[in-house]
Design a protein around this motif. Structure first.
Motif, mmCIF file in Angstrom:
data_model
loop_
_atom_site.group_PDB
_atom_site.id
_atom_site.type_symbol
_atom_site.label_atom_id
_atom_site.label_comp_id
_atom_site.label_asym_id
_atom_site.label_seq_id
_atom_site.Cartn_x
_atom_site.Cartn_y
_atom_site.Cartn_z
ATOM 1 N N ALA A 1 3.834 10.445 -6.673
ATOM 2 C CA ALA A 1 4.921 10.767 -7.750
ATOM 3 C C ALA A 1 4.165 11.323 -8.985
ATOM 4 O O ALA A 1 4.650 12.170 -9.757
ATOM 5 C CB ALA A 1 5.810 9.784 -8.009
ATOM 6 N N GLN A 2 2.896 10.947 -8.998
ATOM 7 C CA GLN A 2 2.153 11.494 -10.167
ATOM 8 C C GLN A 2 1.258 12.708 -10.036
ATOM 9 O O GLN A 2 0.723 13.252 -10.849
ATOM 10 C CB GLN A 2 0.946 10.514 -10.550
ATOM 11 C CG GLN A 2 1.680 9.113 -11.147
ATOM 12 C CD GLN A 2 0.629 7.824 -11.309
ATOM 13 O OE1 GLN A 2 -0.443 8.249 -11.239
ATOM 14 N NE2 GLN A 2 1.073 6.813 -11.658
ATOM 15 N N ARG B 1 0.872 -1.112 -0.016
ATOM 16 C CA ARG B 1 -0.017 -0.072 -0.032
ATOM 17 C C ARG B 1 0.919 1.290 -0.206
ATOM 18 O O ARG B 1 0.416 2.304 -0.542
ATOM 19 C CB ARG B 1 -1.076 -0.034 1.011
ATOM 20 C CG ARG B 1 -2.067 -0.943 1.084
ATOM 21 C CD ARG B 1 -3.074 -0.996 2.095
ATOM 22 N NE ARG B 1 -3.973 -2.004 2.054
ATOM 23 C CZ ARG B 1 -4.663 -2.653 3.225
ATOM 24 N NH1 ARG B 1 -4.176 -2.338 4.205
ATOM 25 N NH2 ARG B 1 -5.585 -3.749 2.922
ATOM 26 N N GLU C 1 3.046 5.971 -2.938
ATOM 27 C CA GLU C 1 4.201 6.757 -3.503
ATOM 28 C C GLU C 1 4.016 6.766 -4.796
ATOM 29 O O GLU C 1 4.611 7.986 -5.256
ATOM 30 C CB GLU C 1 5.505 5.815 -3.097
ATOM 31 C CG GLU C 1 6.139 5.714 -1.569
ATOM 32 C CD GLU C 1 7.338 4.992 -1.656
ATOM 33 O OE1 GLU C 1 7.552 4.052 -2.365
ATOM 34 O OE2 GLU C 1 7.807 5.071 -0.137
ATOM 35 N N ASP C 2 3.509 5.900 -5.558
ATOM 36 C CA ASP C 2 3.462 6.155 -6.962
ATOM 37 C C ASP C 2 2.429 7.138 -7.182
ATOM 38 O O ASP C 2 2.420 7.964 -8.165
ATOM 39 C CB ASP C 2 2.824 4.711 -7.665
ATOM 40 C CG ASP C 2 3.955 3.809 -7.667
ATOM 41 O OD1 ASP C 2 5.280 4.009 -7.493
ATOM 42 O OD2 ASP C 2 3.793 2.460 -7.978
ATOM 43 N N VAL C 3 1.275 7.115 -6.570
ATOM 44 C CA VAL C 3 0.336 8.341 -6.630
ATOM 45 C C VAL C 3 0.744 9.622 -6.446
ATOM 46 O O VAL C 3 0.531 10.475 -7.005
ATOM 47 C CB VAL C 3 -0.993 7.733 -5.899
ATOM 48 C CG1 VAL C 3 -1.947 8.916 -5.727
ATOM 49 C CG2 VAL C 3 -1.747 6.631 -6.337
ATOM 50 N N GLU D 1 3.869 1.472 -1.208
ATOM 51 C CA GLU D 1 4.284 1.695 -2.773
ATOM 52 C C GLU D 1 3.378 2.392 -3.455
ATOM 53 O O GLU D 1 3.896 3.117 -4.547
ATOM 54 C CB GLU D 1 4.883 0.223 -3.160
ATOM 55 C CG GLU D 1 6.156 -0.214 -2.364
ATOM 56 C CD GLU D 1 6.511 -1.483 -2.676
ATOM 57 O OE1 GLU D 1 5.727 -2.189 -3.406
ATOM 58 O OE2 GLU D 1 7.468 -2.060 -2.330
ATOM 59 N N VAL D 2 2.182 2.012 -3.575
ATOM 60 C CA VAL D 2 1.146 2.262 -4.562
ATOM 61 C C VAL D 2 0.964 3.847 -4.241
ATOM 62 O O VAL D 2 0.652 4.568 -4.921
ATOM 63 C CB VAL D 2 -0.284 1.505 -4.251
ATOM 64 C CG1 VAL D 2 -1.461 2.224 -4.828
ATOM 65 C CG2 VAL D 2 -0.255 0.212 -4.507
#
Length: 90
Positions: A77-78, A68, A73-75, A70-71
């Motif tokens: 970063a976007q 969760r 962090e990806d969100v 990692e997800v």
């Protein structure tokens, strides 16, 4: 006259010789010690099994939290940085 006949076939308790009393006295603590030792080993086995099960549960939950994060962090970063998305050009 045998003891049973003298007392009308009632059982007569005959005292044990002294050496048998000593053996009986030492056998009882040994038996108790053996029983307690076995019980302690059983409890330790159960605790070990419970610990292993809890370790698996905690590890699975930590792995889920890691996924969760990692997800997330990806969100993050976007998300565009430095732009004002609320302003509109007129």
């Amino acid at each position: 006259i045998p003891a049973a006949e003298a007392y009308g076939d009632q059982e007569q308790q005959v005292p044990l010789p002294e050496c048998q009393l000593e053996q009986q006295a030492t056998a009882a603590p040994e038996a108790i010690g053996t029983a307690l030792g076995a019980r302690i080993l059983d409890l330790l086995r159960n605790m070990t099994a419970n610990f292993f099960q809890l370790e698996q549960t905690v590890t699975a939950r930590l792995d889920a939290v890691e996924v969760r994060l990692e997800v997330l962090e990806d969100v993050i970063a976007q998300i565009p940085h430095g732009s004002n998305s609320e302003s509109t050009d007129v």
